[in-house]
Motif scaffolding. Structure first.
Motif, PDB file in Angstrom:
ATOM      1  N   GLU A  66       0.832  -1.204   0.000  1.00 28.93           N
ATOM      2  CA  GLU A  66       0.000   0.000   0.000  1.00 28.93           C
ATOM      3  C   GLU A  66       0.866   1.252   0.000  1.00 28.93           C
ATOM      4  O   GLU A  66       0.596   2.214  -0.733  1.00 28.93           O
ATOM      5  N   ARG A  67       1.908   1.240   0.802  1.00 30.48           N
ATOM      6  CA  ARG A  67       2.793   2.402   0.883  1.00 30.48           C
ATOM      7  C   ARG A  67       3.626   2.556  -0.387  1.00 30.48           C
ATOM      8  O   ARG A  67       3.881   3.678  -0.837  1.00 30.48           O
ATOM      9  N   GLN A  68       4.026   1.435  -0.954  1.00 32.48           N
ATOM     10  CA  GLN A  68       4.739   1.513  -2.229  1.00 32.48           C
ATOM     11  C   GLN A  68       3.849   2.107  -3.310  1.00 32.48           C
ATOM     12  O   GLN A  68       4.288   2.972  -4.083  1.00 32.48           O
ATOM     13  N   SER A  69       2.621   1.642  -3.361  1.00 37.33           N
ATOM     14  CA  SER A  69       1.685   2.153  -4.370  1.00 37.33           C
ATOM     15  C   SER A  69       1.435   3.646  -4.183  1.00 37.33           C
ATOM     16  O   SER A  69       1.400   4.404  -5.158  1.00 37.33           O
ATOM     17  N   ALA A  70       1.290   4.069  -2.938  1.00 36.51           N
ATOM     18  CA  ALA A  70       1.040   5.489  -2.669  1.00 36.51           C
ATOM     19  C   ALA A  70       2.217   6.358  -3.087  1.00 36.51           C
ATOM     20  O   ALA A  70       2.039   7.521  -3.454  1.00 36.51           O
ATOM     21  N   ARG A  71       3.420   5.799  -3.075  1.00 35.54           N
ATOM     22  CA  ARG A  71       4.624   6.558  -3.430  1.00 35.54           C
ATOM     23  C   ARG A  71       5.086   6.275  -4.859  1.00 35.54           C
ATOM     24  O   ARG A  71       6.160   6.748  -5.275  1.00 35.54           O
ATOM     25  N   GLY A  72       4.304   5.490  -5.586  1.00 33.14           N
ATOM     26  CA  GLY A  72       4.661   5.191  -6.975  1.00 33.14           C
ATOM     27  C   GLY A  72       5.856   4.286  -7.109  1.00 33.14           C
ATOM     28  O   GLY A  72       6.580   4.351  -8.117  1.00 33.14           O
ATOM     29  N   ILE A  73       6.065   3.394  -6.145  1.00 35.10           N
ATOM     30  CA  ILE A  73       7.208   2.474  -6.171  1.00 35.10           C
ATOM     31  C   ILE A  73       6.698   1.081  -6.555  1.00 35.10           C
ATOM     32  O   ILE A  73       5.722   0.587  -5.986  1.00 35.10           O
ATOM     33  N   ASP A  87      14.364   2.797  -1.247  1.00 34.56           N
ATOM     34  CA  ASP A  87      13.015   3.365  -1.244  1.00 34.56           C
ATOM     35  C   ASP A  87      12.005   2.390  -0.634  1.00 34.56           C
ATOM     36  O   ASP A  87      11.113   2.785   0.123  1.00 34.56           O
ATOM     37  N   THR A  88      12.152   1.108  -0.981  1.00 38.85           N
ATOM     38  CA  THR A  88      11.241   0.110  -0.433  1.00 38.85           C
ATOM     39  C   THR A  88      11.452  -0.060   1.067  1.00 38.85           C
ATOM     40  O   THR A  88      10.496  -0.244   1.831  1.00 38.85           O
ATOM     41  N   CYS A  91       9.423   2.250   3.017  1.00 33.74           N
ATOM     42  CA  CYS A  91       8.030   1.792   3.109  1.00 33.74           C
ATOM     43  C   CYS A  91       7.895   0.688   4.148  1.00 33.74           C
ATOM     44  O   CYS A  91       6.897   0.637   4.884  1.00 33.74           O
ATOM     45  N   ASP A  94       8.054   2.215   7.639  1.00 34.42           N
ATOM     46  CA  ASP A  94       6.814   2.947   7.899  1.00 34.42           C
ATOM     47  C   ASP A  94       5.691   1.974   8.261  1.00 34.42           C
ATOM     48  O   ASP A  94       4.973   2.149   9.254  1.00 34.42           O
TER      49      ASP A  94
END
Length: 431
Positions: A66-73, A87-88, A91, A94
């Motif tokens: 979910e956090r990856q998707s929100a950050r475009g990762i 970057d991952t 996430c 977090d």
């Protein structure tokens, strides 16, 4: 009300058995996101109030995505493992941090047996030492790691203080690096390090199902490979793989239960048949010779049949004296069947007596299993004739090769003890 009372009475042996035991409980991220999670928390609190030592391991896969998707990762995997770049990793940290706080909050606010949840202590910390997976097949996993060591001593100290220990899917290196771990790796490694009595794994289904869609109540790791092939990298497949690895590491019992069904955990732990899948190297049921510690269980099994006049009443003193003659069927530490073999003096014959199966288990061929075991035992003892005296179950013995006999056919000493008032029918079988 009657069903509740009966359930509570039958759960008492399990309450005593589980007290002071160590359970490692795996809660994947999918379980934390499910509406039933609040009920699971209440059940965990109940286990704690009953004296179970608990280590909770939580996952975070859907929350990380979910956090990856929100950050475009984008998510990247190799060999079913997430590749954790910088970057991952942000996430992951977090998601794990947020989940830890949320779980601690729920555990501290859920009512305990005293009605005051705030007194419960939940402990988290750097109990998991990790190492990097490194480069595999030319693929750099970056911050994805695997368990190197579990701080057993520190965790045990907190459990001794009646705290619940909460572990995440993150580990730390001695040099201060942070690694993203598979929650199944953390759970199995922790269960093995603590020599836990049970590893409990929550999944989306009631347990593991075979190709015909039937729930497998018990499964040995040696027979799991076809199921693992069919399940692939699904969550049930990952849980079954973890359960098998735990068995290989010395954990006696792993249970796979549903995070969707309210009360699945309690049903699995406090009923004879459970509600999920038990993965164990041991036989869930076994036939064995009775010992003096089994007298209480035998009395409980035989009493209803004695009161109905089906069996001759035996006192505790008689059972203690004759306990070595009894063979038992034991299911999950509960006696569900028995039979006794009494060699008759000055003859090559013996009497089969006290054949009993718990009413809840009379349609699984257990009587036949007991009879086969007794007959094998008799042959080893050079016994060539089995006698049985019965008032109500003549048909059962006749269907299994026993033929009508008479008191006169019994050895003299046994014939002299025949109770004519009871008027039992005599049958015999040549081995």
């Amino acid at each position: 009300m009657t069903d509740y009372v009966n359930w509570f009475r039958h759960s008492t042996p399990y309450i005593n058995t589980h007290r002071d035991c160590t359970f490692v409980v795996l809660l994947p991220g999918e379980a934390l996101a499910h509406p039933n999670f609040s009920n699971i928390v209440h059940d965990i609190m109940l286990l704690n109030s009953l004296g179970v030592r608990l280590v909770l391991v939580h996952g975070s896969r859907p929350q990380i995505e979910e956090r990856q998707s929100a950050r475009g990762i984008s998510s990247h995997y190799h060999n079913d493992l997430r590749i954790t770049d910088s970057d991952t990793l942000a996430c992951v940290m977090d998601a794990v941090g947020s989940l830890r706080i949320a779980i601690e909050a729920q555990l501290c606010t859920a009512p305990t047996a005293s009605g005051q949840g705030s007194r419960l202590r939940v402990v988290s910390g750097n109990f998991v030492t990790a190492k990097p997976i490194g480069v595999v097949d030319g693929v750099d996993f970056h911050h994805t790691g695997e368990v190197r060591r579990i701080d057993r001593k520190a965790i045990s100290q907190h459990l001794d203080e009646q705290s619940i220990v909460l572990l995440s899917s993150m580990g730390y290196s001695p040099t201060g690096e942070v690694f993203n771990l598979a929650c199944e790796d953390v759970a199995t490694s922790t269960a093995a390090a603590l020599e836990a009595d049970k590893l409990i794994l929550f999944g989306p289904d009631a347990g593991i199902f075979n190709a015909e869609g039937q729930l497998l109540r018990e499964l040995k790791p040696t027979r799991a490979q076809p199921l693992l092939n069919a399940l692939g990298n699904s969550l049930p497949g990952s849980l079954l793989s973890a359960a098998c690895k735990a068995c290989d590491k010395g954990v006696r019992r792993s249970h796979i239960v549903s995070f969707c069904d309210d009360g699945a955990l309690l049903t699995e732990l406090f009923t004879r048949d459970g509600g999920g899948t038990l993965v164990t190297q041991e036989a869930f049921e076994q036939i064995r010779t009775a010992t003096i510690e089994d007298v209480g269980g035998l009395i409980e099994l035989l009493r209803p049949l004695e009161e109905a006049g089906i069996l001759v009443r035996r006192s505790r003193e008689v059972l203690e004296t004759e306990i070595g003659q009894f063979t038992l069927i034991e299911r999950d530490n509960m006696i569900i069947g028995c039979a006794a073999l009494y060699p008759l003096d000055d003859s090559s014959s013996a009497e089969l007596a006290c054949v009993a199966i718990d009413p809840n288990y009379r349609h699984g061929g257990r009587g036949d299993q007991l009879l086969a075991h007794i007959e094998s035992q008799a042959r080893v003892m050079k016994i060539d004739t089995l006698f049985v005296l019965t008032t109500r179950t003549a048909h059962w013995f006749r269907e299994r090769g026993f033929v009508p006999s008479s008191v006169e056919r019994l050895p003299a000493k046994r014939a002299s003890l025949y109770n004519y008032q009871r008027n039992s029918k005599v049958f015999e079988k040549t081995l």
